[in-house]
Design a protein around this motif. Structure first.
Motif, PDB file in Angstrom:
ATOM      1  N   GLY A  59     -12.202  32.947  42.574  1.00  0.00           N
ATOM      2  CA  GLY A  59     -12.519  33.508  41.270  1.00  0.00           C
ATOM      3  C   GLY A  59     -11.273  34.042  40.582  1.00  0.00           C
ATOM      4  N   LYS A  60     -11.471  34.604  39.415  1.00  0.00           N
ATOM      5  CA  LYS A  60     -10.386  35.203  38.642  1.00  0.00           C
ATOM      6  C   LYS A  60     -10.976  36.288  37.765  1.00  0.00           C
ATOM      7  CE  LYS A  60      -6.419  34.145  35.774  1.00  0.00           C
ATOM      8  NZ  LYS A  60      -5.504  34.872  36.647  1.00  0.00           N
ATOM      9  N   SER A  61     -10.227  37.357  37.594  1.00  0.00           N
ATOM     10  CA  SER A  61     -10.666  38.434  36.715  1.00  0.00           C
ATOM     11  C   SER A  61     -10.142  38.197  35.306  1.00  0.00           C
ATOM     12  CB  SER A  61     -10.155  39.784  37.216  1.00  0.00           C
ATOM     13  OG  SER A  61     -10.451  40.794  36.257  1.00  0.00           O
ATOM     14  N   GLN A  62     -10.977  38.484  34.327  1.00  0.00           N
ATOM     15  CA  GLN A  62     -10.522  38.363  32.946  1.00  0.00           C
ATOM     16  C   GLN A  62      -9.562  39.489  32.575  1.00  0.00           C
ATOM     17  OE1 GLN A  62     -14.729  38.850  31.617  1.00  0.00           O
ATOM     18  NE2 GLN A  62     -13.809  39.883  29.870  1.00  0.00           N
ATOM     19  N   ASP A  80      -3.340  40.952  26.749  1.00  0.00           N
ATOM     20  CA  ASP A  80      -4.139  42.170  26.563  1.00  0.00           C
ATOM     21  C   ASP A  80      -5.233  42.005  25.520  1.00  0.00           C
ATOM     22  OD1 ASP A  80      -2.801  43.665  28.459  1.00  0.00           O
ATOM     23  OD2 ASP A  80      -1.457  44.614  27.020  1.00  0.00           O
ATOM     24  N   LYS A  81      -4.901  41.392  24.394  1.00  0.00           N
ATOM     25  CA  LYS A  81      -5.875  41.285  23.311  1.00  0.00           C
ATOM     26  C   LYS A  81      -7.007  40.313  23.630  1.00  0.00           C
ATOM     27  CE  LYS A  81      -3.418  37.844  20.544  1.00  0.00           C
ATOM     28  NZ  LYS A  81      -2.871  37.554  19.221  1.00  0.00           N
ATOM     29  N   PHE A  82      -6.803  39.418  24.606  1.00  0.00           N
ATOM     30  CA  PHE A  82      -7.834  38.455  24.995  1.00  0.00           C
ATOM     31  C   PHE A  82      -8.794  39.012  26.056  1.00  0.00           C
ATOM     32  CE2 PHE A  82      -4.945  34.505  24.143  1.00  0.00           C
ATOM     33  CZ  PHE A  82      -5.048  34.717  22.777  1.00  0.00           C
ATOM     34  N   ARG A  83      -8.323  39.943  26.853  1.00  0.00           N
ATOM     35  CA  ARG A  83      -9.071  40.371  28.040  1.00  0.00           C
ATOM     36  C   ARG A  83     -10.527  40.767  27.794  1.00  0.00           C
ATOM     37  NH1 ARG A  83      -4.175  43.762  30.905  1.00  0.00           N
ATOM     38  NH2 ARG A  83      -2.870  41.934  31.270  1.00  0.00           N
ATOM     39  N   PRO A  84     -10.838  41.574  26.783  1.00  0.00           N
ATOM     40  CA  PRO A  84     -12.243  41.967  26.610  1.00  0.00           C
ATOM     41  C   PRO A  84     -13.188  40.796  26.333  1.00  0.00           C
ATOM     42  CG  PRO A  84     -10.804  43.423  25.364  1.00  0.00           C
ATOM     43  CD  PRO A  84      -9.958  42.283  25.842  1.00  0.00           C
ATOM     44  N   SER A  85     -12.665  39.693  25.815  1.00  0.00           N
ATOM     45  CA  SER A  85     -13.523  38.561  25.452  1.00  0.00           C
ATOM     46  C   SER A  85     -13.107  37.268  26.167  1.00  0.00           C
ATOM     47  CB  SER A  85     -13.493  38.355  23.935  1.00  0.00           C
ATOM     48  OG  SER A  85     -12.172  38.136  23.479  1.00  0.00           O
ATOM     49  N   ALA A  86     -12.457  37.387  27.301  1.00  0.00           N
ATOM     50  CA  ALA A  86     -11.935  36.207  28.005  1.00  0.00           C
ATOM     51  C   ALA A  86     -12.871  35.663  29.080  1.00  0.00           C
ATOM     52  CB  ALA A  86     -10.574  36.535  28.626  1.00  0.00           C
ATOM     53  N   CYS A  87     -14.100  36.143  29.170  1.00  0.00           N
ATOM     54  CA  CYS A  87     -14.985  35.674  30.249  1.00  0.00           C
ATOM     55  C   CYS A  87     -15.288  34.181  30.147  1.00  0.00           C
ATOM     56  CB  CYS A  87     -16.263  36.500  30.329  1.00  0.00           C
ATOM     57  SG  CYS A  87     -17.251  36.539  28.823  1.00  0.00           S
ATOM     58  N   GLY A  88     -15.436  33.649  28.937  1.00  0.00           N
ATOM     59  CA  GLY A  88     -15.688  32.218  28.774  1.00  0.00           C
ATOM     60  C   GLY A  88     -14.506  31.366  29.227  1.00  0.00           C
ATOM     61  N   PRO A  89     -13.301  31.638  28.716  1.00  0.00           N
ATOM     62  CA  PRO A  89     -12.135  30.886  29.179  1.00  0.00           C
ATOM     63  C   PRO A  89     -11.856  31.061  30.675  1.00  0.00           C
ATOM     64  CG  PRO A  89     -11.639  31.969  27.115  1.00  0.00           C
ATOM     65  CD  PRO A  89     -12.988  32.466  27.551  1.00  0.00           C
ATOM     66  N   VAL A  90     -12.107  32.237  31.217  1.00  0.00           N
ATOM     67  CA  VAL A  90     -11.905  32.446  32.657  1.00  0.00           C
ATOM     68  C   VAL A  90     -12.910  31.611  33.447  1.00  0.00           C
ATOM     69  CG1 VAL A  90     -12.101  34.136  34.536  1.00  0.00           C
ATOM     70  CG2 VAL A  90     -10.782  34.692  32.495  1.00  0.00           C
ATOM     71  N   THR A  91     -14.147  31.558  32.984  1.00  0.00           N
ATOM     72  CA  THR A  91     -15.155  30.725  33.643  1.00  0.00           C
ATOM     73  C   THR A  91     -14.729  29.260  33.616  1.00  0.00           C
ATOM     74  OG1 THR A  91     -16.939  32.280  33.166  1.00  0.00           O
ATOM     75  CG2 THR A  91     -17.576  29.977  33.540  1.00  0.00           C
ATOM     76  N   ALA A  92     -14.281  28.782  32.455  1.00  0.00           N
ATOM     77  CA  ALA A  92     -13.805  27.395  32.350  1.00  0.00           C
ATOM     78  C   ALA A  92     -12.612  27.167  33.280  1.00  0.00           C
ATOM     79  CB  ALA A  92     -13.422  27.082  30.903  1.00  0.00           C
ATOM     80  N   TYR A  93     -11.711  28.123  33.355  1.00  0.00           N
ATOM     81  CA  TYR A  93     -10.530  28.020  34.217  1.00  0.00           C
ATOM     82  C   TYR A  93     -10.939  27.882  35.687  1.00  0.00           C
ATOM     83  CZ  TYR A  93      -6.370  29.590  36.744  1.00  0.00           C
ATOM     84  OH  TYR A  93      -5.326  29.694  37.628  1.00  0.00           O
ATOM     85  N   VAL A  94     -11.872  28.707  36.131  1.00  0.00           N
ATOM     86  CA  VAL A  94     -12.331  28.669  37.527  1.00  0.00           C
ATOM     87  C   VAL A  94     -12.985  27.318  37.827  1.00  0.00           C
ATOM     88  CG1 VAL A  94     -13.967  29.685  39.176  1.00  0.00           C
ATOM     89  CG2 VAL A  94     -12.530  31.175  37.774  1.00  0.00           C
ATOM     90  N   LEU A  95     -13.821  26.838  36.911  1.00  0.00           N
ATOM     91  CA  LEU A  95     -14.482  25.548  37.111  1.00  0.00           C
ATOM     92  C   LEU A  95     -13.464  24.405  37.129  1.00  0.00           C
ATOM     93  CD1 LEU A  95     -17.616  25.902  34.792  1.00  0.00           C
ATOM     94  CD2 LEU A  95     -17.490  26.265  37.244  1.00  0.00           C
ATOM     95  N   LEU A  96     -12.552  24.404  36.178  1.00  0.00           N
ATOM     96  CA  LEU A  96     -11.544  23.344  36.109  1.00  0.00           C
ATOM     97  C   LEU A  96     -10.657  23.337  37.346  1.00  0.00           C
ATOM     98  CD1 LEU A  96     -10.525  23.551  32.353  1.00  0.00           C
ATOM     99  CD2 LEU A  96     -11.701  21.650  33.478  1.00  0.00           C
ATOM    100  N   ARG A  97     -10.270  24.518  37.800  1.00  0.00           N
ATOM    101  CA  ARG A  97      -9.401  24.613  38.983  1.00  0.00           C
ATOM    102  C   ARG A  97     -10.099  24.046  40.217  1.00  0.00           C
ATOM    103  NH1 ARG A  97      -7.188  30.427  40.138  1.00  0.00           N
ATOM    104  NH2 ARG A  97      -9.390  30.693  40.557  1.00  0.00           N
ATOM    105  N   HIS A  98     -11.419  24.200  40.281  1.00  0.00           N
ATOM    106  CA  HIS A  98     -12.165  23.664  41.417  1.00  0.00           C
ATOM    107  C   HIS A  98     -12.415  22.158  41.276  1.00  0.00           C
ATOM    108  CE1 HIS A  98     -14.880  23.588  44.832  1.00  0.00           C
ATOM    109  NE2 HIS A  98     -15.733  22.908  44.084  1.00  0.00           N
ATOM    110  N   LEU A  99     -12.843  21.740  40.088  1.00  0.00           N
ATOM    111  CA  LEU A  99     -13.212  20.344  39.880  1.00  0.00           C
ATOM    112  C   LEU A  99     -12.008  19.424  39.695  1.00  0.00           C
ATOM    113  CD1 LEU A  99     -16.198  20.980  37.447  1.00  0.00           C
ATOM    114  CD2 LEU A  99     -16.347  20.281  39.853  1.00  0.00           C
TER     115      LEU A  99
END
Length: 169
Positions: free
Chosen positions: A9-12, A19-38
């Motif tokens: 996993g990864k923390s947003q 810094d300015k992305f962190r509060p709303s980065a859950c979508g890109p972090v989710t995509a990142y985790v999926l892409l890194r696995h697939l």
């Protein structure tokens, strides 16, 4: 019956995310985790995915996640919404799924949900007598890092949607 994928996993709120992305980065972090696995050869980083997927300060809209991830992956991939039965099939096939909890755009303001608005990777599930517990990699908060959690599908189904990414045959 319990099934869980071994996924990092990864923390947003990780230091490598602006810094300015962190509060709303859950979508890109989710995509990142999926892409890194697939696609382990994927070189996309979260800050780049934030821009490429069309994230905003209020989050990442599902239609943008779908449209822009399709563009990113190209014609060799299916990126589509799916239901809970397909989520289970994807997990059995070794592919995590993106889940979006969204009580705001679902107009379900009064329920007691695990999250009000949050994207997470679903990395497993466990069937119980009367529910399916989704095993997710929560993308963290200011107080804690990424961690594996179980959440009730039954309790959250009104505000949940799932997106699968699978290679075309």
């Amino acid at each position: 019956m319990k099934r869980i994928l071994n996924i990092q996993g990864k923390s947003q709120y990780d230091e490598d995310i602006k810094d300015k992305f962190r509060p709303s980065a859950c979508g890109p972090v989710t995509a990142y985790v999926l892409l890194r696995h697939l696609l382990p050869q994927s070189l996309y980083q979260v800050n780049e995915l934030y821009r490429l997927l069309g994230s905003t300060r209020i989050g990442l809209f599902k239609w943008r996640f779908l449209r822009n991830l399709r563009k990113l992956l190209g014609p060799g991939w299916h990126v589509v919404e799916c239901g809970i039965a397909e989520v289970q099939q994807q997990i059995h096939a070794g592919r995590p799924v993106a889940a979006k909890f969204d009580k705001w755009f679902s107009r379900k303001w009064r329920g007691q949900y695990t999250f009000n608005y949050h994207w997470v990777p679903v990395i497993g599930y466990e069937k119980t007598e009367d529910d399916i517990l989704l095993i997710i990699h929560d993308n963290g908060s200011r107080r804690y890092g990424s961690r594996i959690r179980q959440v009730s599908y039954q309790k959250n189904q009104e505000i949940l949607s799932f997106i699968k990414m699978e290679p075309k045959a």
